[in-house]
Design a protein around this motif. Structure first.
Motif, PDB file in Angstrom:
ATOM      1  N   ASP A  38      31.803   5.084   7.912  1.00  0.00           N
ATOM      2  CA  ASP A  38      30.635   4.800   7.077  1.00  0.00           C
ATOM      3  C   ASP A  38      31.110   4.546   5.650  1.00  0.00           C
ATOM      4  OD1 ASP A  38      28.397   5.252   5.249  1.00  0.00           O
ATOM      5  OD2 ASP A  38      27.304   5.981   7.008  1.00  0.00           O
ATOM      6  N   ASP A  40      29.617   4.503   2.886  1.00  0.00           N
ATOM      7  CA  ASP A  40      28.966   5.328   1.870  1.00  0.00           C
ATOM      8  C   ASP A  40      29.436   6.781   1.910  1.00  0.00           C
ATOM      9  OD1 ASP A  40      27.402   3.163   0.951  1.00  0.00           O
ATOM     10  OD2 ASP A  40      25.956   3.497   2.572  1.00  0.00           O
ATOM     11  N   THR A  41      29.648   7.310   3.114  1.00  0.00           N
ATOM     12  CA  THR A  41      29.983   8.731   3.250  1.00  0.00           C
ATOM     13  C   THR A  41      31.427   8.994   3.642  1.00  0.00           C
ATOM     14  OG1 THR A  41      29.366   8.837   5.591  1.00  0.00           O
ATOM     15  CG2 THR A  41      27.599   9.167   3.962  1.00  0.00           C
ATOM     16  N   GLU A  43      32.347   9.065   6.656  1.00  0.00           N
ATOM     17  CA  GLU A  43      32.289   9.738   7.949  1.00  0.00           C
ATOM     18  C   GLU A  43      32.663   8.771   9.070  1.00  0.00           C
ATOM     19  OE1 GLU A  43      31.621  12.863   8.538  1.00  0.00           O
ATOM     20  OE2 GLU A  43      30.792  13.569   6.633  1.00  0.00           O
ATOM     21  N   GLU A  70      30.243  21.075   8.240  1.00  0.00           N
ATOM     22  CA  GLU A  70      30.068  19.783   7.573  1.00  0.00           C
ATOM     23  C   GLU A  70      31.384  19.077   7.273  1.00  0.00           C
ATOM     24  OE1 GLU A  70      27.680  20.515   4.152  1.00  0.00           O
ATOM     25  OE2 GLU A  70      25.900  21.077   5.309  1.00  0.00           O
ATOM     26  N   ARG A  72      34.569  16.700   7.433  1.00  0.00           N
ATOM     27  CA  ARG A  72      34.779  15.371   7.998  1.00  0.00           C
ATOM     28  C   ARG A  72      35.869  15.419   9.060  1.00  0.00           C
ATOM     29  NH1 ARG A  72      35.043  11.466   2.633  1.00  0.00           N
ATOM     30  NH2 ARG A  72      32.882  11.763   1.933  1.00  0.00           N
TER      31      ARG A  72
END
Length: 252
Positions: A38, A40-41, A43, A70, A72
């Motif tokens: 992703d 943006d993240t 991930e 949480e 990664r």
């Protein structure tokens, strides 16, 4: 001399405490063509209908959500992941085959899937069984994998190691290997990656190994963490969500 109380304090400080869920470093391997990042993240996400690795990734992400982790997930080579399990107190690594040789070395959550693995060669290969496979020049297996270990333990002297399954099938295509290893369920994805038509591949009929894939944890990880992860996986299966993920991400 140090006072006894001080010596005790030094020893307690030196012994690592069991890793908790929020402290885990979570690793996986061989995601090529089955996952994307992703933008943006940062991930990792599985690509729909891309195969076993995409499914495993999404199943583990759901387990992490259920247990409140949480962190990664990071992609490494298989050898790097196994080294992390052995050298760090806080590693979780998937997908790893749970073999007798590995059983006591790590802690386990799973299985994520069960499969049968075979040796494959190009069209024209006339290898009828595993014994005949001893006569070829090179069998490619991922370094440190169960396949690599099994072949060596069975006395195969023609095994060559590669960092990934994709590399093994690339060597098969180029002629640098005569045979490569794959589960029957993930073969097509590997052939696509190596640009080998399915019609050009031949399977050695005798299975190399039947196995189950798990999430492996460093032995120092707290047992309560293992219980929570296993309970989350069991809940995923019982709810039907596990099958939904399988249908969405496993190759069709």
């Amino acid at each position: 001399m140090l006072p006894a109380v001080l010596i005790w304090a030094v020893l307690v400080w030196a012994v690592p405490s069991p890793a908790q869920a929020e402290d885990l470093v979570i690793l996986t391997h061989d995601l090529t063509g089955q996952a994307e990042t992703d933008p943006d993240t940062g991930e990792l996400h599985g690509i729909e209908h891309a195969g076993k690795r995409a499914f495993n990734l999404e199943a583990v992400r759901e387990i992490m959500t259920a247990v409140g982790v949480e962190t990664r997930i990071r992609e490494v080579s298989f050898a790097q992941g196994m080294d992390a399990l052995a050298s760090r107190p806080d590693a979780a690594f998937f997908n790893v085959y749970r073999t007798p040789q590995r059983e006591a070395r790590f802690k386990w959550v799973g299985p994520l899937q069960r499969e049968v693995d075979y040796l494959y060669g190009l069209k024209g290969s006339a290898i009828g069984d595993l014994d005949a496979a001893r006569s070829v020049s090179a069998i490619c297996a991922v370094e440190g994998s169960q396949h690599h270990t099994v072949l060596l333990e069975r006395g195969f002297t023609n095994v060559v190691a590669a960092p990934t399954y994709g590399e093994c099938f690339a060597r098969l295509k180029s002629g640098d290997a005569d045979l490569a290893v794959s589960s029957d369920e993930t073969l097509i994805q590997k052939l696509h990656a190596a640009d080998i038509p399915a019609s050009d591949i031949r399977r050695v009929p005798e299975p190399l190994v039947q196995s189950a894939g798990y999430i492996a944890f460093s032995p120092q990880v707290d047992d309560e963490v293992i219980h929570r992860w296993q309970a989350a996986l069991n809940g995923l299966i019982a709810s039907g969500r596990f099958q939904t993920l399988y249908d969405r991400y496993y190759e069709r």
